[in-house]
Scaffold this motif. Structure first.
Motif, PDB file in Angstrom:
ATOM      1  N   ALA A   2       0.837  -1.200   0.000  1.00 21.77           N
ATOM      2  CA  ALA A   2       0.000   0.000   0.000  1.00 21.77           C
ATOM      3  C   ALA A   2       0.873   1.250   0.000  1.00 21.77           C
ATOM      4  O   ALA A   2       2.011   1.228   0.452  1.00 21.77           O
ATOM      5  CB  ALA A   2      -0.905  -0.010   1.224  1.00 21.77           C
ATOM      6  N   ASN A   3       0.300   2.306  -0.530  1.00 23.67           N
ATOM      7  CA  ASN A   3       1.010   3.583  -0.507  1.00 23.67           C
ATOM      8  C   ASN A   3       1.191   4.057   0.922  1.00 23.67           C
ATOM      9  O   ASN A   3       0.312   3.856   1.756  1.00 23.67           O
ATOM     10  CB  ASN A   3       0.212   4.650  -1.265  1.00 23.67           C
ATOM     11  CG  ASN A   3       0.255   4.482  -2.757  1.00 23.67           C
ATOM     12  OD1 ASN A   3       1.075   3.748  -3.293  1.00 23.67           O
ATOM     13  ND2 ASN A   3      -0.626   5.156  -3.435  1.00 23.67           N
ATOM     14  N   PRO A   4       2.286   4.735   1.191  1.00 24.87           N
ATOM     15  CA  PRO A   4       2.455   5.312   2.526  1.00 24.87           C
ATOM     16  C   PRO A   4       1.515   6.494   2.716  1.00 24.87           C
ATOM     17  O   PRO A   4       1.169   7.179   1.754  1.00 24.87           O
ATOM     18  CB  PRO A   4       3.915   5.790   2.504  1.00 24.87           C
ATOM     19  CG  PRO A   4       4.201   6.059   1.058  1.00 24.87           C
ATOM     20  CD  PRO A   4       3.400   5.034   0.302  1.00 24.87           C
ATOM     21  N   ALA A   5       1.087   6.706   3.942  1.00 21.14           N
ATOM     22  CA  ALA A   5       0.289   7.899   4.244  1.00 21.14           C
ATOM     23  C   ALA A   5       1.214   9.109   4.144  1.00 21.14           C
ATOM     24  O   ALA A   5       2.339   9.076   4.623  1.00 21.14           O
ATOM     25  CB  ALA A   5      -0.303   7.798   5.643  1.00 21.14           C
ATOM     26  N   LYS A  80       0.994   8.841  -9.014  1.00 16.88           N
ATOM     27  CA  LYS A  80       0.347   7.613  -8.520  1.00 16.88           C
ATOM     28  C   LYS A  80       0.256   7.643  -6.993  1.00 16.88           C
ATOM     29  O   LYS A  80      -0.766   7.272  -6.419  1.00 16.88           O
ATOM     30  CB  LYS A  80       1.121   6.380  -8.983  1.00 16.88           C
ATOM     31  CG  LYS A  80       0.911   6.060 -10.440  1.00 16.88           C
ATOM     32  CD  LYS A  80       1.700   4.835 -10.843  1.00 16.88           C
ATOM     33  CE  LYS A  80       1.552   4.591 -12.336  1.00 16.88           C
ATOM     34  NZ  LYS A  80       2.391   3.473 -12.793  1.00 16.88           N
ATOM     35  N   ILE A  81       1.328   8.093  -6.341  1.00 15.65           N
ATOM     36  CA  ILE A  81       1.325   8.202  -4.879  1.00 15.65           C
ATOM     37  C   ILE A  81       0.269   9.209  -4.435  1.00 15.65           C
ATOM     38  O   ILE A  81      -0.481   8.972  -3.483  1.00 15.65           O
ATOM     39  CB  ILE A  81       2.729   8.609  -4.362  1.00 15.65           C
ATOM     40  CG1 ILE A  81       3.746   7.485  -4.622  1.00 15.65           C
ATOM     41  CG2 ILE A  81       2.699   9.020  -2.908  1.00 15.65           C
ATOM     42  CD1 ILE A  81       3.508   6.213  -3.852  1.00 15.65           C
ATOM     43  N   LEU A  82       0.202  10.340  -5.123  1.00 17.58           N
ATOM     44  CA  LEU A  82      -0.777  11.385  -4.790  1.00 17.58           C
ATOM     45  C   LEU A  82      -2.209  10.875  -4.974  1.00 17.58           C
ATOM     46  O   LEU A  82      -3.065  11.099  -4.111  1.00 17.58           O
ATOM     47  CB  LEU A  82      -0.525  12.617  -5.662  1.00 17.58           C
ATOM     48  CG  LEU A  82      -1.309  13.876  -5.353  1.00 17.58           C
ATOM     49  CD1 LEU A  82      -1.094  14.337  -3.917  1.00 17.58           C
ATOM     50  CD2 LEU A  82      -0.917  14.984  -6.322  1.00 17.58           C
ATOM     51  N   CYS A  83      -2.465  10.153  -6.049  1.00 18.91           N
ATOM     52  CA  CYS A  83      -3.803   9.599  -6.278  1.00 18.91           C
ATOM     53  C   CYS A  83      -4.138   8.545  -5.222  1.00 18.91           C
ATOM     54  O   CYS A  83      -5.280   8.474  -4.755  1.00 18.91           O
ATOM     55  CB  CYS A  83      -3.905   9.016  -7.685  1.00 18.91           C
ATOM     56  SG  CYS A  83      -3.939  10.279  -8.974  1.00 18.91           S
ATOM     57  N   GLY A  84      -3.151   7.740  -4.829  1.00 16.91           N
ATOM     58  CA  GLY A  84      -3.360   6.761  -3.769  1.00 16.91           C
ATOM     59  C   GLY A  84      -3.721   7.432  -2.457  1.00 16.91           C
ATOM     60  O   GLY A  84      -4.572   6.942  -1.700  1.00 16.91           O
ATOM     61  N   GLU A  85      -3.076   8.560  -2.178  1.00 12.07           N
ATOM     62  CA  GLU A  85      -3.386   9.310  -0.954  1.00 12.07           C
ATOM     63  C   GLU A  85      -4.799   9.883  -1.024  1.00 12.07           C
ATOM     64  O   GLU A  85      -5.513   9.904  -0.022  1.00 12.07           O
ATOM     65  CB  GLU A  85      -2.364  10.425  -0.742  1.00 12.07           C
ATOM     66  CG  GLU A  85      -2.602  11.255   0.499  1.00 12.07           C
ATOM     67  CD  GLU A  85      -2.384  10.516   1.819  1.00 12.07           C
ATOM     68  OE1 GLU A  85      -2.462  11.170   2.869  1.00 12.07           O
ATOM     69  OE2 GLU A  85      -2.137   9.300   1.825  1.00 12.07           O
ATOM     70  N   LEU A  86      -5.199  10.320  -2.189  1.00 12.96           N
ATOM     71  CA  LEU A  86      -6.551  10.851  -2.349  1.00 12.96           C
ATOM     72  C   LEU A  86      -7.586   9.754  -2.079  1.00 12.96           C
ATOM     73  O   LEU A  86      -8.598  10.002  -1.410  1.00 12.96           O
ATOM     74  CB  LEU A  86      -6.718  11.427  -3.753  1.00 12.96           C
ATOM     75  CG  LEU A  86      -7.947  12.257  -4.020  1.00 12.96           C
ATOM     76  CD1 LEU A  86      -8.082  13.406  -3.041  1.00 12.96           C
ATOM     77  CD2 LEU A  86      -7.910  12.781  -5.442  1.00 12.96           C
ATOM     78  N   LEU A  92     -11.274   7.709   4.478  1.00 10.34           N
ATOM     79  CA  LEU A  92     -11.359   8.219   5.844  1.00 10.34           C
ATOM     80  C   LEU A  92     -12.587   9.103   6.030  1.00 10.34           C
ATOM     81  O   LEU A  92     -13.337   8.954   7.001  1.00 10.34           O
ATOM     82  CB  LEU A  92     -10.105   9.030   6.198  1.00 10.34           C
ATOM     83  CG  LEU A  92      -8.810   8.280   6.428  1.00 10.34           C
ATOM     84  CD1 LEU A  92      -7.657   9.264   6.582  1.00 10.34           C
ATOM     85  CD2 LEU A  92      -8.911   7.396   7.645  1.00 10.34           C
ATOM     86  N   VAL A  93     -12.784  10.017   5.104  1.00 13.03           N
ATOM     87  CA  VAL A  93     -13.905  10.949   5.203  1.00 13.03           C
ATOM     88  C   VAL A  93     -15.235  10.203   5.067  1.00 13.03           C
ATOM     89  O   VAL A  93     -16.165  10.429   5.845  1.00 13.03           O
ATOM     90  CB  VAL A  93     -13.784  12.070   4.146  1.00 13.03           C
ATOM     91  CG1 VAL A  93     -15.060  12.896   4.061  1.00 13.03           C
ATOM     92  CG2 VAL A  93     -12.587  12.949   4.450  1.00 13.03           C
ATOM     93  N   GLU A  94     -15.348   9.308   4.093  1.00 13.65           N
ATOM     94  CA  GLU A  94     -16.592   8.568   3.897  1.00 13.65           C
ATOM     95  C   GLU A  94     -16.934   7.718   5.118  1.00 13.65           C
ATOM     96  O   GLU A  94     -18.093   7.644   5.525  1.00 13.65           O
ATOM     97  CB  GLU A  94     -16.511   7.709   2.640  1.00 13.65           C
ATOM     98  CG  GLU A  94     -16.586   8.535   1.369  1.00 13.65           C
ATOM     99  CD  GLU A  94     -16.367   7.719   0.104  1.00 13.65           C
ATOM    100  OE1 GLU A  94     -16.026   6.504   0.184  1.00 13.65           O
ATOM    101  OE2 GLU A  94     -16.543   8.294  -0.979  1.00 13.65           O
ATOM    102  N   ASN A  95     -15.939   7.077   5.708  1.00 14.82           N
ATOM    103  CA  ASN A  95     -16.184   6.283   6.911  1.00 14.82           C
ATOM    104  C   ASN A  95     -16.676   7.162   8.061  1.00 14.82           C
ATOM    105  O   ASN A  95     -17.590   6.789   8.785  1.00 14.82           O
ATOM    106  CB  ASN A  95     -14.940   5.500   7.330  1.00 14.82           C
ATOM    107  CG  ASN A  95     -14.690   4.307   6.433  1.00 14.82           C
ATOM    108  OD1 ASN A  95     -15.618   3.768   5.841  1.00 14.82           O
ATOM    109  ND2 ASN A  95     -13.441   3.893   6.332  1.00 14.82           N
ATOM    110  N   GLY A  96     -16.058   8.312   8.231  1.00 13.44           N
ATOM    111  CA  GLY A  96     -16.484   9.234   9.278  1.00 13.44           C
ATOM    112  C   GLY A  96     -17.906   9.719   9.067  1.00 13.44           C
ATOM    113  O   GLY A  96     -18.716   9.747   9.997  1.00 13.44           O
TER     114      GLY A  96
END
Length: 110
Positions: A2-5, A80-86, A92-96
């Motif tokens: 997985a991409n790093p945070a 790709k890393i930036l899109c993975g972070e998005l 996170l937002v949807e779960n909240g």
């Protein structure tokens, strides 16, 4: 794997470099995008740039011979890393929103 945070600063730096920018331009753009919440000191910015260059997420563009200003731009790998972070942040937002039954458009949700 997985991409790093990403840190908020790195996220905004990568987002700023969709178009080529020099260091001062990155600092201004990050501050503007974050509504003034994220202000990068020069040392922080250039430390991050060094790390991002090493990871291959950004490149330094060839500059004019007499100019000290270096411009940087995001690479395909960085994008790709930036899109993975998005994707991660969206989850996170949807779960909240779902767990709290929160509607950001309504006042008094708390």
């Amino acid at each position: 794997m997985a991409n790093p945070a990403l840190t908020e600063a790195v996220y905004y730096i990568l987002l700023s470099l969709i178009e080529p920018l020099h260091g001062y331009g990155i600092m201004q753009n990050v501050e503007q995008l974050s509504g003034g919440r994220v202000r990068l000191a020069a040392g922080t910015l250039y430390g991050a740039i060094s790390t991002l260059l090493e990871k291959g997420w950004i490149v330094a563009l060839p500059g004019e011979k007499d100019s000290r200003k270096k411009e940087y731009q995001i690479t395909v790998s960085g994008r790709k890393i930036l899109c993975g972070e998005l994707v991660r942040l969206t989850e996170l937002v949807e779960n909240g929103i779902n767990i709290l039954n929160y509607n950001p458009k309504e006042e008094g949700n708390l």
